[in-house]
Design a protein around this motif. Structure first.
Motif, PDB file in Angstrom:
ATOM      1  N   VAL A 140       0.826  -1.208   0.000  1.00 26.68           N
ATOM      2  CA  VAL A 140       0.000   0.000   0.000  1.00 26.68           C
ATOM      3  C   VAL A 140       0.861   1.259   0.000  1.00 26.68           C
ATOM      4  O   VAL A 140       0.686   2.117  -0.841  1.00 26.68           O
ATOM      5  CB  VAL A 140      -1.015  -0.004   1.165  1.00 26.68           C
ATOM      6  CG1 VAL A 140      -1.728   1.320   1.274  1.00 26.68           C
ATOM      7  CG2 VAL A 140      -2.007  -1.142   0.972  1.00 26.68           C
ATOM      8  N   PRO A 141       1.871   1.393   0.887  1.00 22.97           N
ATOM      9  CA  PRO A 141       2.696   2.589   0.810  1.00 22.97           C
ATOM     10  C   PRO A 141       3.496   2.668  -0.484  1.00 22.97           C
ATOM     11  O   PRO A 141       3.727   3.746  -1.004  1.00 22.97           O
ATOM     12  CB  PRO A 141       3.624   2.505   2.021  1.00 22.97           C
ATOM     13  CG  PRO A 141       3.292   1.285   2.748  1.00 22.97           C
ATOM     14  CD  PRO A 141       2.172   0.593   2.061  1.00 22.97           C
ATOM     15  N   ALA A 142       3.900   1.510  -1.020  1.00 25.05           N
ATOM     16  CA  ALA A 142       4.650   1.533  -2.270  1.00 25.05           C
ATOM     17  C   ALA A 142       3.772   2.061  -3.393  1.00 25.05           C
ATOM     18  O   ALA A 142       4.197   2.892  -4.194  1.00 25.05           O
ATOM     19  CB  ALA A 142       5.167   0.138  -2.607  1.00 25.05           C
ATOM     20  N   ALA A 143       2.513   1.601  -3.458  1.00 19.41           N
ATOM     21  CA  ALA A 143       1.595   2.091  -4.482  1.00 19.41           C
ATOM     22  C   ALA A 143       1.317   3.575  -4.279  1.00 19.41           C
ATOM     23  O   ALA A 143       1.235   4.347  -5.235  1.00 19.41           O
ATOM     24  CB  ALA A 143       0.296   1.292  -4.457  1.00 19.41           C
ATOM     25  N   PHE A 144       1.202   3.994  -3.020  1.00 15.97           N
ATOM     26  CA  PHE A 144       0.992   5.413  -2.733  1.00 15.97           C
ATOM     27  C   PHE A 144       2.172   6.230  -3.249  1.00 15.97           C
ATOM     28  O   PHE A 144       2.002   7.255  -3.892  1.00 15.97           O
ATOM     29  CB  PHE A 144       0.806   5.645  -1.234  1.00 15.97           C
ATOM     30  CG  PHE A 144       0.519   7.075  -0.883  1.00 15.97           C
ATOM     31  CD1 PHE A 144      -0.783   7.531  -0.847  1.00 15.97           C
ATOM     32  CD2 PHE A 144       1.545   7.972  -0.625  1.00 15.97           C
ATOM     33  CE1 PHE A 144      -1.057   8.861  -0.550  1.00 15.97           C
ATOM     34  CE2 PHE A 144       1.291   9.300  -0.326  1.00 15.97           C
ATOM     35  CZ  PHE A 144      -0.021   9.743  -0.290  1.00 15.97           C
ATOM     36  N   ALA A 145       3.377   5.758  -2.965  1.00 17.96           N
ATOM     37  CA  ALA A 145       4.571   6.485  -3.414  1.00 17.96           C
ATOM     38  C   ALA A 145       4.622   6.552  -4.933  1.00 17.96           C
ATOM     39  O   ALA A 145       4.950   7.587  -5.506  1.00 17.96           O
ATOM     40  CB  ALA A 145       5.834   5.819  -2.868  1.00 17.96           C
TER      41      ALA A 145
END
Length: 189
Positions: A108-113
């Motif tokens: 999730v944070p990777a996709a957000f980034a």
């Protein structure tokens, strides 16, 4: 840079310099149940970022444990459990990870980034999905540790003892203790 295209190490170094200038945290992650190259590459860059006085966090998805033979890798105590990983990082660097699916909980944070900042992918596998906003996938490299070493050089970050040990662990792992065909003169250098 077009998503899906490969960048060279200089482009990644420029992107990281830009992220550093913006004052954000470098959020680093590798795949679940990390091997020596994933863990060693990530910890090497984490050590180097910290040695440069940068805000850096490093983690991998649960289960949050490493194999017994990696328990003496320098910097394990510096890792953050996935529950403490930033929820909305603006700069994420992944190591030795061919797809977002291998990051599971941290995906999730990777996709957000990727959608709101920079997602820098450092890898050496030809099967990499090129899921980042910047993809440094050098299929000629014997290990992701080789890519990280080149990036450190481009950034002008001198190796620390701890970072060098971590890079060596990555090399030993992915070259089969220097027995695989990828163990060319450049690897020994």
């Amino acid at each position: 840079m077009n998503p899906g295209a490969d960048a060279d190490v200089r482009v990644a170094a420029d992107a990281i310099r830009s992220c550093i200038a913006s004052g954000g945290t470098l959020a680093m992650m590798c795949h679940v149940s990390p091997d020596g190259d994933a863990l060693g590459s990530m910890l090497a860059l984490h050590h180097l970022a910290l040695s440069q006085g940068l805000d850096s966090v490093a983690s991998f998805p649960n289960p949050f444990s490493v194999a017994a033979h990696y328990r003496s890798v320098p910097g394990l105590e510096l890792l953050s459990e996935s529950v403490n990983f930033p929820a909305k990082p603006t700069t994420v660097v992944t190591f030795d990870c061919g797809s977002l699916g291998r990051l599971v909980e941290l995906g999730v944070p990777a996709a957000f980034a990727r959608d709101h900042g920079q997602l820098i992918v450092l890898d050496h596998h030809a099967t990499n999905d090129r899921y980042g906003s910047i993809n440094v996938v050098d299929t000629r490299a014997a290990a992701t540790a080789v890519v990280v070493h080149a990036l450190a050089g481009e950034l002008g970050w001198p190796l620390t003892r701890e970072a060098a040990i971590c890079l060596y662990i990555g090399l030993v792992t992915d070259t089969g203790r220097f027995q695989f065909s990828c163990s060319d003169p450049a690897v020994f250098e």
